[in-house]
Design an enzyme around this catalytic site. Structure first.
Site, PDB file in Angstrom:
ATOM      1  N   ASP A 349      -0.704  -8.809   1.256  1.00 24.26           N
ATOM      2  CA  ASP A 349      -0.143  -8.644   2.373  1.00 24.26           C
ATOM      3  C   ASP A 349      -1.257  -7.639   3.260  1.00 24.26           C
ATOM      4  OD1 ASP A 349       1.834  -9.021   4.492  1.00 24.26           O
ATOM      5  OD2 ASP A 349       2.477  -6.997   3.911  1.00 24.26           O
ATOM      6  N   THR A 351      -0.470  -5.560   5.832  1.00 19.67           N
ATOM      7  CA  THR A 351       0.164  -4.183   6.115  1.00 19.67           C
ATOM      8  C   THR A 351       0.563  -3.677   4.904  1.00 19.67           C
ATOM      9  OG1 THR A 351       0.896  -5.039   8.149  1.00 19.67           O
ATOM     10  CG2 THR A 351       1.546  -3.096   7.605  1.00 19.67           C
ATOM     11  N   ASP A 605       5.032  -4.993   0.296  1.00 23.58           N
ATOM     12  CA  ASP A 605       5.713  -3.687   0.393  1.00 23.58           C
ATOM     13  C   ASP A 605       6.995  -3.905   1.306  1.00 23.58           C
ATOM     14  OD1 ASP A 605       4.255  -3.752   2.726  1.00 23.58           O
ATOM     15  OD2 ASP A 605       4.035  -1.528   2.703  1.00 23.58           O
TER      16      ASP A 605
END
Length: 849
Positions: A349, A351, A605
């Protein structure tokens, strides 16, 4: 900040046409209908108890103390590892320790202490296993405290973070995006609260919760916020057992452990009948000294047991945990070390993984003649619409704070002509829809509603603004669109489609300085990297390109991703960067890759990563990530550094590659021990070895070198079919060792006669077996480094010292007699070595694992 109007229970007041508070998936009251009909209810959604009275300030300190005294506390023990007692029990009370322990006691009574050395070795091995696992336990326990979820509880009107175990019955627990519901409860306050219950029910669609609805431990918040009153704590909570098991560091399924268990099962079945035959042969058929017959019988049984293999596997895992713990890497399931070593595709991912969590507003571009000052006032007001802003909104808040000249909070006035803005409605950001929304009453009393989110979602396909957005994306910049909703109502039908573009908010993302090196590591290790993000695909590709990701130019907008799993898998293999991916698509993409035989790791996250993390072979969460992601991930990077991943991969490869090596050593010994016993039974001769001989051989050719080899660096990617890979070499190696040793023994029986003949025969056979075993060790130690050559040489030197030092000769009953048989033993061993070399190369070509 003024949120949307709340009813007296803290929930949203239903508007005209809206259903009353309850689960938005239901209409009417089907649950009550089930009760009336006497039907059995789903335990995940039990009959709702009467909702407790809502107390906005929560419990008082005195009430908390009273409930703790009554035991109404969330006392479910969540352990990060086995207790010390369990560690000792697991290492001491094993099947093989029992067998060896009984044989050891027998040997202490019937033979010299030299023949009981194998028992002391087992005691030392068990002690090492206990100490290493205890060290791993201390590391895990300390890291578990760092990674523990800290729910926010409101008491005496003040919100504060506490440990999950300190929650008491009736506590008011606050919720925000990414928070895990840690106990069962009833919603008391709700502001567009959406709960994902997929970990309990398997249903991926989030459930809108309103005041009075039930929330279950094990679910998590995907959007909005609110608070709930704890109605069941401790072991009474529905998902308490599930949460405890999910949060515990367990030795769950791993190919390595299950493979070793399979091998040990077959070894046991081979060992039992062979041992019985050997006992009968040595104690009944042969008319020798009883004590020496017992000693030689035990000498034949003990080496059949690969007891050190289990020990070294546990030690390798435990040391791996300690090493990773020093790098702030929390391994929630030990085989995750092994699993990540087998990974051939890593899904990232963007970000929080390739970029740091924070962003900066680089510029605001008004559209369609909009006034820039007015746009800034809207952005200031927008910052107050969400009490828990995501990274994008936080960047806007930092650039346009509420006290920067225009007020955004209810009742606040800046003293200028801006007046005050009041938030009348809010729509939290959702990864599924790709935008958030807020409605205001402006300073002059005008009502307005705004959307902030992905331009290519909110704009029509031919909009002229898309061209300048694409140019910005190609620079790796993130672009948000601020659009005004006609009519001023967020919930109006088609609000997003009719929104009027007002401004572009350009955000600059902060690249992680270590991300480029990590991507280069994976490329060097032939691990494919796929960047999966909810952002614009071109922007994500530009970021990945700056970090040197191979194939970063191969981007694909997930809205054009085929729904067919096979076609999706093909698209996944061809492209490296994917944008505008929804949470459900992330999950489907992981499944598509797995369908092609890939072992997939997923990092993330945010709450939008939970489903994919749960389904991936290995889920990796950042320590700063949401509680939900940390709960389902097998590995948590507490230092939030993506650069820690290569260490985890390297540790896993070290464990698996080295255990495969040493397993071949141990099982070669088992094979030749069983075959030698069978040959002895069939030919009705004395067993050639005493326990002391095989203790010496095992220590020099297996025990000591295996310990060093098991802990050595190893960068080879883990391969599947552990049992096949080990046995394809162990069986022929053991057979060659047994055959060459027995040939030497039979020749020696014909060569020697008179007193001391058996000792001379044993010495010649021991020399052959040692030399053949040393050659197996030399093959396994490849590729050679200086320390591996030194290790093999040291073991050979150790045996030579035993042969030349008189008191060691006597201690181990090893003395080469004459020159004919010793040189014959060397010659037979040399022939066996040539055969071993040929067989290993042939097996490597013929039986690929």
């Amino acid at each position: 900040m003024t949120q949307r109007a709340l009813d007296s229970s803290g929930g949203q007041t239903p508007g005209p046409g809206e259903q009353p508070p309850g689960n938005s998936r239901t209409s009417g009251n089907p649950r009550q209908a089930k009760i009336d009909a006497g039907a059995e209810l789903d335990p995940v959604h039990p009959v709702d108890p009467p909702p407790p009275a809502h107390r906005p300030d929560g419990l008082t300190t005195a009430e908390v103390a009273e409930r703790v005294a009554r035991g109404e506390v969330n006392d479910v023990p969540v352990r990060s590892s086995r207790s010390v007692v369990e560690i000792v029990r697991a290492n001491v009370f094993t099947r093989f320790n029992l067998i060896i322990g009984v044989l050891w006691v027998i040997m202490l009574f019937v033979a010299p202490i030299q023949d009981s050395l194998f028992g002391f070795v087992i005691v030392a091995n068990t002690g090492i296993g206990i100490i290493q696992e205890w060290r791993a336990k201390k590391t895990l326990d300390s890291l578990a405290v760092i990674g523990e979820a800290k729910p926010t509880v409101r008491r005496d009107g003040t919100a504060s973070e506490i440990s999950t175990s300190e929650i008491v019955l009736g506590d008011l627990v606050e919720l925000g995006p990414g928070d895990k519901v840690v106990v069962d409860g009833t919603v008391a306050e709700a502001d567009s609260l959406e709960i994902d219950e997929s970990l309990l029910t398997g249903e991926a669609d989030p459930v809108i919760k309103r005041a009075g609805d039930q929330v279950m431990s094990g679910s998590f918040v995907v959007a909005g916020g609110g608070a709930f009153t704890a109605t069941k704590v401790g072991r009474e909570a529905y998902a308490a057992q599930l949460a405890e098991e999910a949060s515990r560091f367990t030795l769950v399924h791993s190919e390595l452990r299950s493979g070793i268990s399979t091998i040990l099962k077959y070894v046991t079945w081979m060992m039992v009948p062979t041992a019985i035959g050997l006992i009968i042969s040595q104690l009944v058929v042969k008319d020798n000294n009883f004590k020496e017959s017992v000693a030689r019988t035990v000498g034949g049984i003990v080496p059949m047991i690969p007891e050190g293999l289990v020990l070294l596997t546990s030690v390798a895992f435990a040391i791996g945990v300690v090493r990773l713990g020093r790098k702030q890497c929390l391994v929630q399931e030990l085989p995750a070390i092994e699993g990540l070593a087998r990974v051939d595709v890593v899904c990232l991912d963007k970000t929080g993984t390739l970029t740091e969590g924070g962003m900066d507003v680089s510029e605001v571009r008004p559209l369609n003649g909009s006034d820039e000052a007015y746009v800034q006032r809207v952005l200031r007001a927008f910052g107050s619409s969400d009490p828990r802003p995501n990274a994008s909104l936080q960047a806007i808040i930092d650039a346009y704070p509420a006290d920067g000249g225009d007020a955004a909070g209810a009742g606040r006035t800046d003293g200028g002509d801006a007046g005050s803005w009041a938030v009348t409605d809010a729509m939290p950001f959702s990864s599924a829809r790709k935008y958030s929304g807020a409605a205001f009453t402006e300073a002059d009393g005008t009502a307005s509603a705004w959307l902030l989110g992905a331009p290519d979602v909110l704009l029509s396909e031919g909009d002229p603004a898309l061209k300048q957005i694409e140019r910005l994306n190609e620079q790796g910049l993130r672009v948000l669109l601020l659009a005004r909703v006609p009519g001023g109502a967020l919930d109006a039908p088609g609000a997003a489609a009719e929104a009027v573009p007002t401004a572009l908010v350009v955000l600059e993302q902060r690249l992680r300085p270590d991300a480029g090196d990590t991507l280069a590591y994976f490329a060097d290790q032939n691990v494919a990297t796929k960047v999966i993000s909810g952002d614009n695909a071109v922007s994500v590709g530009a970021v990945a390109g700056k970090l040197g990701l191979a194939g970063a130019e191969n981007t694909l907008d997930a809205r054009r991703l085929p729904s067919d799993p096979d076609e999706m898998a093909t698209a996944m293999e061809r492209n490296a960067v994917f944008g505008r991916v929804t949470p459900q698509q992330k999950r489907d993409m992981v499944a598509a890759l797995q369908s092609r035989g890939h072992t997939v790791a997923m990092t993330g996250d945010g709450v939008n990563d939970v489903l994919a993390l749960k389904d991936a072979d290995i889920g990796v969460s950042m320590g700063s990530g949401s509680e939900a992601t940390r709960a389902v991930a097998q590995i948590v990077l507490l230092n939030n550094s993506f650069a820690t991943l290569p260490s985890v991969v390297a540790e896993g490869r070290r464990v698996i590659g080295n255990i495969t090596r040493v397993a071949t050593l141990f099982l070669t010994k088992t094979v030749y021990s069983v075959l030698l016993a069978i040959l002895v039974v069939c030919t009705q001769v004395e067993y050639p070895f005493l326990p002391r001989h095989l203790t010496l051989l095992s220590t020099l050719t297996i025990g000591v070198p295996a310990f060093f080899l098991a802990l050595a660096p190893n960068k080879e990617r883990a391969q599947p079919n552990f049992v096949r890979r080990v046995m394809r070499y162990a069986i022929p190696s053991g057979a060659i060792a047994a055959a060459s040793t027995f040939v030497t023994y039979l020749l020696a029986r014909h060569h020697y006669s008179g007193a001391g003949a058996l000792e001379a025969e044993t010495s010649a056979a021991t020399l052959t077996l040692f030399l053949v075993s040393m050659y197996v060790l030399a093959i396994i130690a490849r590729p050679y480094t200086w320390w591996r050559v030194a290790l093999v040489a040291a073991m050979g030197l150790g045996f030579l010292i035993v042969l030349v030092v008189p008191w060691l000769q006597d201690f181990f009953a090893l003395k080469l007699v004459g020159t004919v048989m010793p040189w014959a033993a060397v010659g037979i061993a040399a022939a066996a070595a040539v055969l071993l070399e040929f067989v290993w190369r042939w097996v490597g070509r013929r039986f690929r694992a």
